[in-house]
Write an enzyme that holds these catalytic residues in place. Structure first.
Site, PDB file in Angstrom:
ATOM      1  N   CYS A 121       3.743  -4.520  13.799  1.00  0.00           N
ATOM      2  CA  CYS A 121       3.655  -3.312  14.636  1.00  0.00           C
ATOM      3  C   CYS A 121       3.410  -3.729  16.081  1.00  0.00           C
ATOM      4  O   CYS A 121       2.549  -3.175  16.766  1.00  0.00           O
ATOM      5  CB  CYS A 121       2.567  -2.363  14.128  1.00  0.00           C
ATOM      6  SG  CYS A 121       0.915  -3.071  14.047  1.00  0.00           S
ATOM      7  N   GLU A 161      -3.900  -6.744  -1.117  1.00  0.00           N
ATOM      8  CA  GLU A 161      -4.611  -6.716   0.152  1.00  0.00           C
ATOM      9  C   GLU A 161      -5.719  -7.765   0.123  1.00  0.00           C
ATOM     10  O   GLU A 161      -6.595  -7.723  -0.758  1.00  0.00           O
ATOM     11  CB  GLU A 161      -5.202  -5.333   0.407  1.00  0.00           C
ATOM     12  CG  GLU A 161      -6.126  -5.231   1.612  1.00  0.00           C
ATOM     13  CD  GLU A 161      -5.472  -5.730   2.909  1.00  0.00           C
ATOM     14  OE1 GLU A 161      -6.134  -6.495   3.638  1.00  0.00           O
ATOM     15  OE2 GLU A 161      -4.318  -5.359   3.179  1.00  0.00           O
ATOM     16  N   ALA A 197      -0.888  -5.002   2.000  1.00  0.00           N
ATOM     17  CA  ALA A 197      -0.444  -3.650   1.657  1.00  0.00           C
ATOM     18  C   ALA A 197      -1.326  -2.505   2.144  1.00  0.00           C
ATOM     19  O   ALA A 197      -0.855  -1.375   2.231  1.00  0.00           O
ATOM     20  CB  ALA A 197      -0.279  -3.537   0.139  1.00  0.00           C
ATOM     21  N   ALA A 198      -2.614  -2.736   2.420  1.00  0.00           N
ATOM     22  CA  ALA A 198      -3.488  -1.621   2.783  1.00  0.00           C
ATOM     23  C   ALA A 198      -3.036  -0.975   4.088  1.00  0.00           C
ATOM     24  O   ALA A 198      -2.521  -1.662   4.979  1.00  0.00           O
ATOM     25  CB  ALA A 198      -4.937  -2.113   2.915  1.00  0.00           C
ATOM     26  N   PRO A 199      -3.163   0.351   4.195  1.00  0.00           N
ATOM     27  CA  PRO A 199      -3.808   1.264   3.243  1.00  0.00           C
ATOM     28  C   PRO A 199      -2.915   1.752   2.109  1.00  0.00           C
ATOM     29  O   PRO A 199      -3.394   2.478   1.241  1.00  0.00           O
ATOM     30  CB  PRO A 199      -4.226   2.447   4.135  1.00  0.00           C
ATOM     31  CG  PRO A 199      -3.180   2.468   5.208  1.00  0.00           C
ATOM     32  CD  PRO A 199      -2.851   1.023   5.482  1.00  0.00           C
ATOM     33  N   GLY A 200      -1.624   1.408   2.113  1.00  0.00           N
ATOM     34  CA  GLY A 200      -0.800   1.745   0.963  1.00  0.00           C
ATOM     35  C   GLY A 200       0.469   2.522   1.243  1.00  0.00           C
ATOM     36  O   GLY A 200       1.222   2.830   0.323  1.00  0.00           O
ATOM     37  N   GLY A 201       0.726   2.851   2.515  1.00  0.00           N
ATOM     38  CA  GLY A 201       1.906   3.647   2.832  1.00  0.00           C
ATOM     39  C   GLY A 201       3.198   2.982   2.402  1.00  0.00           C
ATOM     40  O   GLY A 201       4.049   3.591   1.750  1.00  0.00           O
ATOM     41  N   LYS A 202       3.363   1.708   2.771  1.00  0.00           N
ATOM     42  CA  LYS A 202       4.614   1.008   2.430  1.00  0.00           C
ATOM     43  C   LYS A 202       4.706   0.754   0.929  1.00  0.00           C
ATOM     44  O   LYS A 202       5.796   0.768   0.351  1.00  0.00           O
ATOM     45  CB  LYS A 202       4.733  -0.286   3.222  1.00  0.00           C
ATOM     46  CG  LYS A 202       4.977  -0.087   4.723  1.00  0.00           C
ATOM     47  CD  LYS A 202       5.231  -1.419   5.416  1.00  0.00           C
ATOM     48  CE  LYS A 202       5.521  -1.235   6.914  1.00  0.00           C
ATOM     49  NZ  LYS A 202       4.323  -0.834   7.669  1.00  0.00           N
ATOM     50  N   ASP A 225       4.156  -7.341   5.835  1.00  0.00           N
ATOM     51  CA  ASP A 225       3.789  -6.563   7.013  1.00  0.00           C
ATOM     52  C   ASP A 225       2.562  -7.244   7.599  1.00  0.00           C
ATOM     53  O   ASP A 225       1.436  -6.821   7.364  1.00  0.00           O
ATOM     54  CB  ASP A 225       3.505  -5.115   6.600  1.00  0.00           C
ATOM     55  CG  ASP A 225       3.258  -4.212   7.791  1.00  0.00           C
ATOM     56  OD1 ASP A 225       3.835  -4.478   8.861  1.00  0.00           O
ATOM     57  OD2 ASP A 225       2.483  -3.247   7.661  1.00  0.00           O
TER      58      ASP A 225
END
Length: 407
Positions: free
Chosen positions: A228, A131, A108-113, A175
């Site tokens: 990505c 994370e 999950a880091a940095p936390g956007g999603k 992700d």
């Protein structure tokens, strides 16, 4: 523009086709887009001169990049600076999740999603934001706490730890770590690190992560797989592997052709996937596929709303005070809760200059009328954090590790 690796250029030119590849290359000379997503739990006026991102509510492209660091509203959690392509998660969740769920954001880091997911999920949902890397997990916790979101638990664990804890989720977002081809325009270091060997290493790591977390997804649950990067080894081939080896069907997402999202680029591949390519979409690179689990091999049995003691929980969304003698020092995260009762603590509204002094953890002067004791500093009506007002001075309690430096 930094020279791209020959192997990458040869492969990607063939994958994209000449027209797409040329547009991708041309994007390196363009100004990189800046996008933000506003926090619906802490409403603020949307920018009048910005363009709405069509696949995400409360999200906008900005005409120019401001100095976000000196905007107290960023630190108050009123908005989040996020790459536009990754906001496609909003469209996925709103189309496929209509009832309260328990969801895990595994990497999950940095936390956007994670912050986007909690805003998009139906009321009553619970989100675990995890994370594995300890340093990055602390960054994740900071961003989650600033947004003040309800029912979000931050953990620092590996996928196997969740499996051992017998956790069970309705939705899992993976992700996964990847070779980062979609970040070449943004991060020149990613170009230096790229090679075919690393692509294959990432593909194997991705399969290992999915294998470890698969038993924690209930039968019929959703796996959202994203990278990505562009290559099919880490994307389509992994989607096919998950479908055939683990047991899943792929789901489509309704999109508008005007959005410029590209589908599969692998010949003979007929499953719905979604690719964001710089120069085609106003984003950095992203690949996403949504899958529904069809196999019945869940080993999870624990209610995900009950934190197992075997997990390393950094934040459970219920911040508790620290006891020092007879003093009860409130947790900084409490001041940032979106649902904190307004009357619980006195507040002191400050201007921009004083807000920045507070965020630098400098001494600030409060009006004589400010009550003694623990007071929340606010800027434009939004909470920044606590001070302890002693009358002749105020002790700044902003977290040392969060303070603004060199501004």
């Amino acid at each position: 523009m930094k020279r791209l690796p020959t192997d990458f250029e040869t492969y990607t030119r063939q994958l994209f086709g000449e027209e797409r590849f040329n547009r991708f290359i041309a994007s390196f000379d363009e100004v990189q887009p800046v996008s933000v997503r506003f926090n619906p739990f802490k409403p603020t006026p949307s920018p009048s001169d910005a363009k709405q991102i069509p696949w995400c509510s409360n999200a906008y492209w900005l005409d120019a990049r401001p100095d976000f660091t000196i905007d107290p509203l960023l630190h108050a959690g009123c908005y989040y600076v996020q790459e536009a392509g990754s906001m496609f998660l909003d469209e996925i969740l709103r189309q496929h999740v209509t009832q309260p769920v328990t969801m895990l954001d595994l990497c999950a880091a940095p936390g956007g999603k994670s912050t986007l997911a909690r805003a998009a999920l139906p009321e009553g949902s619970v989100l675990y934001a995890n994370e594995p890397d300890h340093r990055r997990a602390n960054i994740l916790m900071e961003n989650i706490q600033k947004q003040g979101l309800p029912d979000v638990i931050v953990t620092n664990n590996y996928a196997k730890d969740y499996q051992k804890a017998k956790m069970l989720f309705d939705v899992i977002l993976t992700d996964v770590p990847c070779s980062g081809e979609g970040m070449f325009r943004k991060d020149a270091g990613a170009i230096d690190e790229w090679n075919i060997s690393n692509v294959l290493k990432c593909r194997d790591l991705q399969r290992s992560i999915i294998t470890d977390i698969w038993p924690c997804l209930r039968n019929g649950g959703l796996l959202i797989y994203s990278t990505c990067t562009f290559n099919t080894r880490e994307n389509e081939e992994n989607v096919r592997w998950i479908s055939e080896e683990l047991g899943a069907e792929t789901l489509s997402v309704d999109i508008n052709s005007d959005w410029g999202i590209t589908g599969t680029l692998l010949d003979g591949f007929n499953k719905p996937v979604y690719r964001f390519i710089p120069g085609i979409t106003k984003t950095e690179g992203l690949f996403v596929c949504v899958m529904r689990k069809t196999s019945d091999d869940c080993s999870g049995s624990r209610n995900a709303r009950q934190n197992p003691k075997t997990l390393r929980v950094l934040s459970d969304g219920n911040p508790q005070p620290t006891i020092k003698g007879k003093d009860k020092i409130p947790a900084h995260a409490e001041a940032l809760l979106a649902n904190l009762p307004k009357e619980k603590y006195p507040k002191a509204e400050v201007n921009h200059e004083t807000a920045l002094q507070y965020l630098r953890r400098e001494a600030i002067v409060l009006p004589d009328s400010t009550p003694k004791g623990y007071v929340i500093i606010t800027y434009q009506g939004h909470n920044l954090g606590f001070v302890k007002n002693l009358g002749n001075r105020a002790n700044n309690l902003y977290p040392q590790e969060w303070r603004i430096r060199n501004k």
